[in-house]
Write a protein that holds these residues in place. Structure first.
Motif, mmCIF file in Angstrom:
data_model
loop_
_atom_site.group_PDB
_atom_site.id
_atom_site.type_symbol
_atom_site.label_atom_id
_atom_site.label_comp_id
_atom_site.label_asym_id
_atom_site.label_seq_id
_atom_site.Cartn_x
_atom_site.Cartn_y
_atom_site.Cartn_z
ATOM 1 N N TRP A 158 -0.835 -14.463 5.471
ATOM 2 C CA TRP A 158 -1.513 -14.699 6.751
ATOM 3 C C TRP A 158 -2.996 -14.994 6.551
ATOM 4 O O TRP A 158 -3.561 -15.875 7.202
ATOM 5 N N LEU A 159 -3.647 -14.278 5.638
ATOM 6 C CA LEU A 159 -5.054 -14.556 5.357
ATOM 7 C C LEU A 159 -5.231 -15.974 4.824
ATOM 8 O O LEU A 159 -6.178 -16.682 5.196
ATOM 9 N N ALA A 160 -4.317 -16.404 3.961
ATOM 10 C CA ALA A 160 -4.397 -17.743 3.388
ATOM 11 C C ALA A 160 -4.263 -18.823 4.457
ATOM 12 O O ALA A 160 -4.771 -19.946 4.290
ATOM 13 N N ASN A 161 -3.606 -18.474 5.560
ATOM 14 C CA ASN A 161 -3.438 -19.417 6.664
ATOM 15 C C ASN A 161 -4.510 -19.243 7.741
ATOM 16 O O ASN A 161 -4.360 -19.733 8.867
ATOM 17 N N GLY A 162 -5.565 -18.512 7.399
ATOM 18 C CA GLY A 162 -6.694 -18.381 8.311
ATOM 19 C C GLY A 162 -6.526 -17.371 9.421
ATOM 20 O O GLY A 162 -7.305 -17.378 10.384
ATOM 21 N N ALA A 206 -0.349 -6.322 10.680
ATOM 22 C CA ALA A 206 -0.058 -6.968 11.956
ATOM 23 C C ALA A 206 -1.120 -8.016 12.266
ATOM 24 O O ALA A 206 -2.222 -8.005 11.703
ATOM 25 N N THR A 207 -0.769 -8.922 13.167
ATOM 26 C CA THR A 207 -1.725 -9.886 13.701
ATOM 27 C C THR A 207 -1.848 -9.651 15.198
ATOM 28 O O THR A 207 -1.022 -8.960 15.805
ATOM 29 N N PRO A 241 -10.688 -10.001 8.375
ATOM 30 C CA PRO A 241 -10.769 -11.438 8.679
ATOM 31 C C PRO A 241 -10.347 -12.271 7.478
ATOM 32 O O PRO A 241 -10.379 -11.805 6.329
ATOM 33 N N ALA A 242 -9.962 -13.499 7.748
ATOM 34 C CA ALA A 242 -9.542 -14.409 6.678
ATOM 35 C C ALA A 242 -10.773 -14.918 5.940
ATOM 36 O O ALA A 242 -11.464 -15.819 6.407
ATOM 37 N N GLN A 287 -9.064 -11.760 0.744
ATOM 38 C CA GLN A 287 -7.936 -12.362 0.032
ATOM 39 C C GLN A 287 -7.887 -11.845 -1.403
ATOM 40 O O GLN A 287 -6.830 -11.425 -1.900
ATOM 41 N N ALA A 288 -9.036 -11.856 -2.083
ATOM 42 C CA ALA A 288 -9.078 -11.415 -3.478
ATOM 43 C C ALA A 288 -8.737 -9.931 -3.602
ATOM 44 O O ALA A 288 -8.031 -9.516 -4.534
#
Length: 332
Positions: free
Chosen positions: A15-19, A44-45, A109-110, A115-116
């Motif tokens: 999900w983070l990779a998709n913003g 969750a989102t 947040p994305a 992500q890392a």
């Protein structure tokens, strides 16, 4: 075996990779009745998508409803369900048996940093050592540090601004040889979320054997499997309960050379003393290595039946994994 935590972190990364901003929820503590242990994860989102769980359903529904309404905008916060009236309770949720559930909620947040970090967490869940994930409640910053192989799942001091969550490979039980006690251990371990591997090369013993669902059977000498690369990590317990020295002794000789956090073999005190001498004489084990072996195995519950013996064994494995003294009281 991929744990639910794996799937939660993988979905959060996706999900983070998709913003998409995600909310990572971690069970910190439970009091009373709760189906999820400390350290359990849910992600969750804001539009209601989620993976994982926190309890039996009512908590998740309330959390997602509040999230959709714009709640939980702080970088990190602790939310309590079923807390006393003077606490940060959710007045609409009453947990079974007066239970209390504390949840760490992180808004992620994305961005490349989050992500890392989650990719590091994912590697830790697939790795061979325990790590401690530390989260600052003041600003939501999170990082990883080395951790002891055993200890409580969550480290949290009253009034502290940093929460620690132990992460690492899925708990694993290696059963060195089949017996009715081993089969009962496998059933308990599966219900506790362990990956269970049973090794036994004796066709005359295992022919036609039906094991509990989820148990991986390997028709191989246990000592060979235990010694194989990656078989044992600090989250692994090795248990020998066959009463066959050809199986049990060899398994012990190899297990003490690994990083397994629990190593145990069944037998009376007299049998255990004789085994210790054999392991010194024929196995060349040092006193330090022999001291790593729990023999007699398990807590002293006065167990008689295979199920009772297995209960004592698995209770002792959980005790060691949680870093508890055998004489600790429940309230401590």
């Amino acid at each position: 075996m991929q744990s639910l935590d794996h799937r939660v972190i993988e979905q959060a990364i996706s999900w983070l990779a998709n913003g998409r901003t995600v909310w990572l929820c971690t069970v910190l503590s439970t009091f009373g009745s709760s189906p999820r242990e400390p350290g359990s994860l849910m992600v969750a989102t804001s539009d209601g998508d989620h993976v994982g769980s926190l309890s039996g359903g009512c908590v998740e529904e309330d959390f997602l409803e509040r999230l959709a309404a714009g709640g939980y905008e702080l970088p990190a916060m602790i939310v309590s369900y079923g807390a006393p009236a003077d606490g940060m309770e959710n007045a609409r949720i009453r947990l079974p048996c007066g239970g209390v559930l504390d949840v760490l909620v992180e808004r992620l947040p994305a961005n490349p940093g989050n992500q890392a970090h989650l990719e590091q967490v994912h590697r830790a869940l697939s790795g061979e050592r325990e790590l401690l994930r530390l989260v600052a409640l003041t600003d939501g910053q999170a990082w990883l540090e080395s951790a002891e192989p055993t200890g409580p799942k969550v480290l949290r001091e009253e009034g502290a601004e940093i929460v620690g969550i132990r992460i690492g490979p899925v708990a694993k039980l290696i059963l060195a040889g089949y017996s009715t006690v081993a089969e009962a251990c496998a059933s308990f371990a599966i219900s506790l979320g362990y990956q269970v591997v049973l090794c036994d090369p004796r066709d005359e013993v295992t022919r036609g054997l039906t094991l509990p669902q989820g148990v991986e059977f390997i028709p191989q000498l246990p000592s060979l499997y235990i010694a194989s690369p990656g078989a044992c990590t600090p989250s692994t317990a090795v248990v020998a309960v066959t009463h066959d020295p050809r199986i049990d002794d060899l398994a012990m000789m190899v297990a003490v050379k690994t990083s397994a956090s629990y190593i145990g073999v069944m037998g009376s005190r007299r049998t255990s003393q004789a085994r210790a001498e054999r392991l010194r004489r024929t196995g060349g084990l040092s006193d330090t290595e022999i001291e790593r072996i729990h023999m007699p195995i398990g807590l002293d519950l006065g167990s008689k039946t295979p199920a009772e013996i297995a209960l004592a064994i698995m209770a002792d494995i959980v005790r060691v994994r949680r870093g508890r003294d055998p004489h600790s009281r429940l309230s401590e």
